[in-house]
Design a protein around this motif. Structure first.
Motif, PDB file in Angstrom:
ATOM      1  N   LYS A   1       0.815  -1.214   0.000  1.00 14.58           N
ATOM      2  CA  LYS A   1       0.000   0.000   0.000  1.00 14.58           C
ATOM      3  C   LYS A   1       0.851   1.268   0.000  1.00 14.58           C
ATOM      4  O   LYS A   1       2.070   1.244   0.121  1.00 14.58           O
ATOM      5  CB  LYS A   1      -0.956   0.014   1.203  1.00 14.58           C
ATOM      6  CG  LYS A   1      -1.835  -1.217   1.300  1.00 14.58           C
ATOM      7  CD  LYS A   1      -2.783  -1.126   2.496  1.00 14.58           C
ATOM      8  CE  LYS A   1      -3.608  -2.395   2.617  1.00 14.58           C
ATOM      9  NZ  LYS A   1      -4.560  -2.327   3.751  1.00 14.58           N
TER      10      LYS A   1
ATOM     11  N   TYR B   1      -3.040   5.426   2.216  1.00 13.65           N
ATOM     12  CA  TYR B   1      -4.161   4.500   2.113  1.00 13.65           C
ATOM     13  C   TYR B   1      -3.950   3.236   2.949  1.00 13.65           C
ATOM     14  O   TYR B   1      -4.540   2.196   2.681  1.00 13.65           O
ATOM     15  CB  TYR B   1      -4.368   4.100   0.645  1.00 13.65           C
ATOM     16  CG  TYR B   1      -4.451   5.271  -0.299  1.00 13.65           C
ATOM     17  CD1 TYR B   1      -5.401   6.260  -0.143  1.00 13.65           C
ATOM     18  CD2 TYR B   1      -3.554   5.389  -1.368  1.00 13.65           C
ATOM     19  CE1 TYR B   1      -5.473   7.350  -1.013  1.00 13.65           C
ATOM     20  CE2 TYR B   1      -3.610   6.464  -2.252  1.00 13.65           C
ATOM     21  CZ  TYR B   1      -4.580   7.436  -2.052  1.00 13.65           C
ATOM     22  OH  TYR B   1      -4.646   8.502  -2.919  1.00 13.65           O
TER      23      TYR B   1
ATOM     24  N   GLU C   1      -6.931   1.202   4.079  1.00 11.62           N
ATOM     25  CA  GLU C   1      -7.883   0.752   3.072  1.00 11.62           C
ATOM     26  C   GLU C   1      -7.540  -0.661   2.602  1.00 11.62           C
ATOM     27  O   GLU C   1      -6.390  -1.086   2.633  1.00 11.62           O
ATOM     28  CB  GLU C   1      -7.888   1.693   1.869  1.00 11.62           C
ATOM     29  CG  GLU C   1      -8.395   3.088   2.190  1.00 11.62           C
ATOM     30  CD  GLU C   1      -8.575   3.932   0.935  1.00 11.62           C
ATOM     31  OE1 GLU C   1      -8.755   3.342  -0.158  1.00 11.62           O
ATOM     32  OE2 GLU C   1      -8.539   5.170   1.055  1.00 11.62           O
TER      33      GLU C   1
ATOM     34  N   ARG D   1      -6.316   0.184  -6.454  1.00 14.27           N
ATOM     35  CA  ARG D   1      -6.803   0.329  -5.078  1.00 14.27           C
ATOM     36  C   ARG D   1      -8.330   0.323  -5.020  1.00 14.27           C
ATOM     37  O   ARG D   1      -8.931  -0.349  -4.185  1.00 14.27           O
ATOM     38  CB  ARG D   1      -6.265   1.633  -4.468  1.00 14.27           C
ATOM     39  CG  ARG D   1      -6.847   1.980  -3.104  1.00 14.27           C
ATOM     40  CD  ARG D   1      -6.148   3.193  -2.519  1.00 14.27           C
ATOM     41  NE  ARG D   1      -6.288   4.379  -3.346  1.00 14.27           N
ATOM     42  CZ  ARG D   1      -7.308   5.258  -3.240  1.00 14.27           C
ATOM     43  NH1 ARG D   1      -8.267   5.059  -2.346  1.00 14.27           N
ATOM     44  NH2 ARG D   1      -7.344   6.312  -4.019  1.00 14.27           N
TER      45      ARG D   1
END
Length: 228
Positions: free
Chosen positions: A31, A35, A38, A69
């Motif tokens: 990541k 983020y 997430e 993403r």
């Protein structure tokens, strides 16, 4: 379930290109710091838009921390902000931002897709990866029977669309038309329009301005109206 939805399911399950599978999944695990909380999509990304679209927009590939993403093409990054802002101004999009798959965005008379469906390392898919992914673009074309205007977002999309059109038996001009922003080419029943890709490299340097992209989309809308 419509045919495009079924096709999207097939695309999401694709694991044909081992390099892309490894990269997209590694990126989804490591990541970006912004983020980190997430859950990344980390799979191939299907096209998105209106099944009755007359205008097709084709980019290169999902961004590692954008479409890879969020799971939707041109969604969650600066390129998407630039593109969907222009689509909204041109009347193709219900809103100017594309942040998540469930953000309520709808496209009208437009369908957005890419020539490669997985985020590639350094944003550079190989020639073999582009070839392997061509089947998905072909399948989407078969399911968009009203589409007659194709906007190539960048030179790679332009060249790939010409290959696809040629393989489908359409009369590609010879010599093949060269890519350029605002370039227009008649290919069989299609009109192909060129536009610089809305990458940060182009938009931050002023190579592509909002007015420049607006002009191409306005032309696409005019051509679509004439195709009915």
């Amino acid at each position: 379930m419509n045919d495009l939805t079924a096709l999207a399911g097939e695309i999401h399950a694709c694991r044909r290109c081992s390099r892309l599978v490894a990269w997209r999944e590694e990126t989804a695990q490591t990541k970006r710091a912004a983020y980190r909380d997430e859950t990344y999509w980390g799979r191939p990304v299907a096209g998105f838009g209106d099944p009755a679209a007359r205008v097709l927009l084709v980019g290169l590939a999902p961004a590692a921390h954008g479409g890879n993403r969020t799971g939707r093409v041109f969604t969650g990054d600066r390129s998407g902000d630039f593109l969907f802002g222009a689509l909204h101004r041109a009347g193709f999009a219900s809103q100017a931002e594309s942040r998540q798959r469930d953000d309520g965005l709808e496209l009208h008379d437009a369908f957005v897709t890419a020539i490669v469906r997985c985020a590639p390392p350094a944003n550079k898919p190989s020639a073999n990866e582009r070839t392997e992914c061509r089947q998905w673009l072909e399948a989407e074309l078969d399911l968009l029977p009203r589409a007659r205007v194709a906007v190539a977002l960048g030179g790679e999309a332009w060249r790939q669309l010409l290959r696809v059109f040629r393989e489908r038996g359409l009369a590609v001009p010879r010599p093949a038309p060269r890519f350029g922003h605002g370039v227009e080419a008649e290919v069989g029943e299609w009109t192909l329009l060129g536009a610089y890709h809305p990458s940060q490299q182009n938009t931050f340097t002023g190579r592509l301005t909002p007015a420049m992209l607006d002009a191409v989309l306005d032309r696409a809308r005019e051509l679509a109206a004439d195709s009915t």
